[in-house]
Enzyme design. Structure first.
Site, short mmCIF file in Angstrom:
data_model
loop_
_atom_site.label_atom_id
_atom_site.label_comp_id
_atom_site.label_asym_id
_atom_site.label_seq_id
_atom_site.Cartn_x
_atom_site.Cartn_y
_atom_site.Cartn_z
N SER A 195 0.80 -1.23 0.00
CA SER A 195 0.00 0.00 0.00
C SER A 195 0.83 1.29 0.00
O SER A 195 0.47 2.27 -0.65
CB SER A 195 -0.91 -0.06 1.23
N HIS A 196 1.98 1.28 0.72
CA HIS A 196 2.69 2.56 0.88
C HIS A 196 3.38 3.02 -0.39
O HIS A 196 3.92 4.12 -0.45
CB HIS A 196 3.67 2.51 2.06
N THR A 232 -4.88 -10.07 14.59
CA THR A 232 -6.05 -9.20 14.38
C THR A 232 -5.86 -8.36 13.12
O THR A 232 -4.81 -7.74 12.93
CB THR A 232 -6.24 -8.29 15.62
N CYS A 316 16.43 0.37 0.10
CA CYS A 316 16.68 -0.95 0.68
C CYS A 316 18.15 -1.30 0.62
O CYS A 316 18.61 -2.19 1.30
CB CYS A 316 15.90 -2.01 -0.08
N1 PMP Z 1 9.38 -5.39 -3.78
C1 PMP Z 1 9.76 -4.26 -4.41
C2 PMP Z 1 9.96 -4.28 -5.89
C3 PMP Z 1 9.94 -3.08 -3.69
O1 PMP Z 1 10.31 -1.97 -4.31
C4 PMP Z 1 9.74 -3.11 -2.27
C5 PMP Z 1 9.92 -1.86 -1.45
N2 PMP Z 1 11.18 -1.26 -1.57
C6 PMP Z 1 9.35 -4.31 -1.67
C7 PMP Z 1 9.17 -5.43 -2.46
C8 PMP Z 1 9.10 -4.40 -0.19
O2 PMP Z 1 7.90 -3.76 0.12
P1 PMP Z 1 7.46 -3.45 1.63
O3 PMP Z 1 8.13 -2.19 2.00
O4 PMP Z 1 5.98 -3.30 1.54
O5 PMP Z 1 7.84 -4.60 2.47
#
Ligand code: PMP
Length: 373
Positions: A195-196, A232, A316
């Site tokens: 969602s974010h 929940t 990441c």
């Molecule tokens: N897959 C991809 C391609 C993403 O860009 C990201 C977020 N950087 C994620 C997975 C992980 O998503 P989340 O932050 O919802 O765990």
């Protein structure tokens, strides 16, 4: 702040925030409770689930709510690869998946994991996929839109190849595609979303899947979500995610068209600069550019002084010095990888932001002019 890090996360949109607050106020009940409040909450949850599948163009798919795409990717991969009957088989994955896919796969040392090559333009090489396919392949996972450079993967082409092998389960990490690009997910067995990334709240996502009795829970407990995800249910966030998706899809064409204009403006400003190199990208909102001779972090920090937020390769990756898989996979030279910066736009960006970004990059270029190559 002039925010250009929308591939890392987006600011929640007002309608989604309003829905989140309203759902907390009115439907704070546990969806598993059997009193009237619980039943109302449960009805809202099921409506949200149906709306989500239908808005994503997969109305017949089941849907389980998760905390985001990291959990979604873990859920699908671990469900599939802990099945004893497929142990030792072959798994195919692109070279540029998110760590929540690659690192999860790597925990399964009892599989033969093969990497599908990428073209220099940042797409899966379908000829290589055909070469790798065999009756031994049980699982194929490829992201829909790459998070580092914004290339759109040929999901329909992959689906058509893998459909000739009935044993294969095809998973797509659609995190960066939802609300940005229309993709036909026919032939895909499971999709992870978050969602974010589309102006909804953080900490909520979903896996949409064809019912093939493959998914197995990561979390055990009260048996929520049909036993697939105990705990929940975060109903306010589910409702807000669905509201955000509606908002994003309704404005998608207009927003993407506007962002295309911004992308052209940024390209025009720097494409002739001898020390700047643009990586391939298919979507309007992601630009990956390298400053040759300078570290990406240095540029990010200088832009930050000017109140402009961009990222190095991806949020990441930026906390740990891992080489960037996407840029390596498409054959980017090391010096360009080192100097790469990702600019990712979103619906809240304006022409003023873009002008501030261009000014800030020009300032950064002057600051580092002595080391640029
Ligand atoms: N897959 C991809 C391609 C993403 O860009 C990201 C977020 N950087 C994620 C997975 C992980 O998503 P989340 O932050 O919802 O765990």
């Amino acid at each position: 702040m002039h925010y250009f890090d929308n591939a890392a996360t987006t600011k929640i949109c007002q309608p989604a925030l309003d829905t989140w607050v309203k759902t907390n106020e009115k439907y704070y009940y546990n969806t598993a409770s059997i009193h009237d409040g619980g039943k109302e909450a449960s009805r809202l949850l099921e409506t949200a689930r149906r709306q989500l599948s239908s808005m994503l163009g997969v109305p017949t798919y089941e849907c389980v709510f998760t905390s985001g795409a990291t959990e979604g990717n873990n859920l699908v991969i671990k469900s599939m690869l802990t099945k004893k009957e497929v142990s030792g088989s072959t798994v195919l994955v692109s070279q540029f998946e998110h760590p929540s896919v690659i690192d999860t796969l790597k925990t399964f040392t009892n599989y033969n994991i093969k990497y599908i090559r990428a073209t220099e333009q940042g797409h899966i090489d379908l000829d290589h996929l055909k070469e790798l396919m065999s009756d031994d392949v049980v699982f194929v996972t490829v992201m829909a839109v790459n998070n580092i450079i914004g290339t759109i993967q040929p999901i329909a082409g992959i689906a058509s190849i893998v459909s000739q092998y009935p044993k294969v389960y095809f998973h797509v990490d659609a995190t960066q595609a939802i609300g940005k690009v229309n993709i036909n997910y026919e032939g895909v067995d499971a999709l992870s979303i978050s969602s974010h990334k589309f102006y909804g709240p953080k900490g909520i996502g979903a896996v949409l899947f064809k019912q093939k009795n493959i998914l197995r829970p990561l979390l055990h407990g009260g048996g929520h979500e049909g036993g697939l995800r105990s705990g929940t249910v975060n109903l306010p966030s589910v409702a807000a995610m669905v509201r955000a998706l509606r908002e994003t899809l309704e404005s998608m064409d207009n927003v993407q068209q506007r962002l295309e204009g911004y992308k052209l403006k940024i390209n025009d400003a720097f494409s002739q600069h001898p020390s700047i190199q643009f990586q391939p990208s298919d979507v309007p909102h992601v630009i990956n550019m390298s400053f040759i001779g300078v570290k990406g972090e240095v540029i990010v920090n200088i832009l930050s002084e000017k109140n402009v937020a961009v990222s190095t390769t991806s949020a990441c990756h930026s906390n740990h010095a891992k080489p960037n898989e996407t840029l390596l996979a498409i054959g980017t030279e090391q010096i360009a990888i080192d100097g790469s910066v990702r600019i990712s736009m979103g619906m809240h960006n304006t022409e003023t932001d873009v002008d501030a970004l261009i000014d800030a990059i020009n300032y950064a270029l002057r600051e580092v002019s002595e080391v640029l190559q």
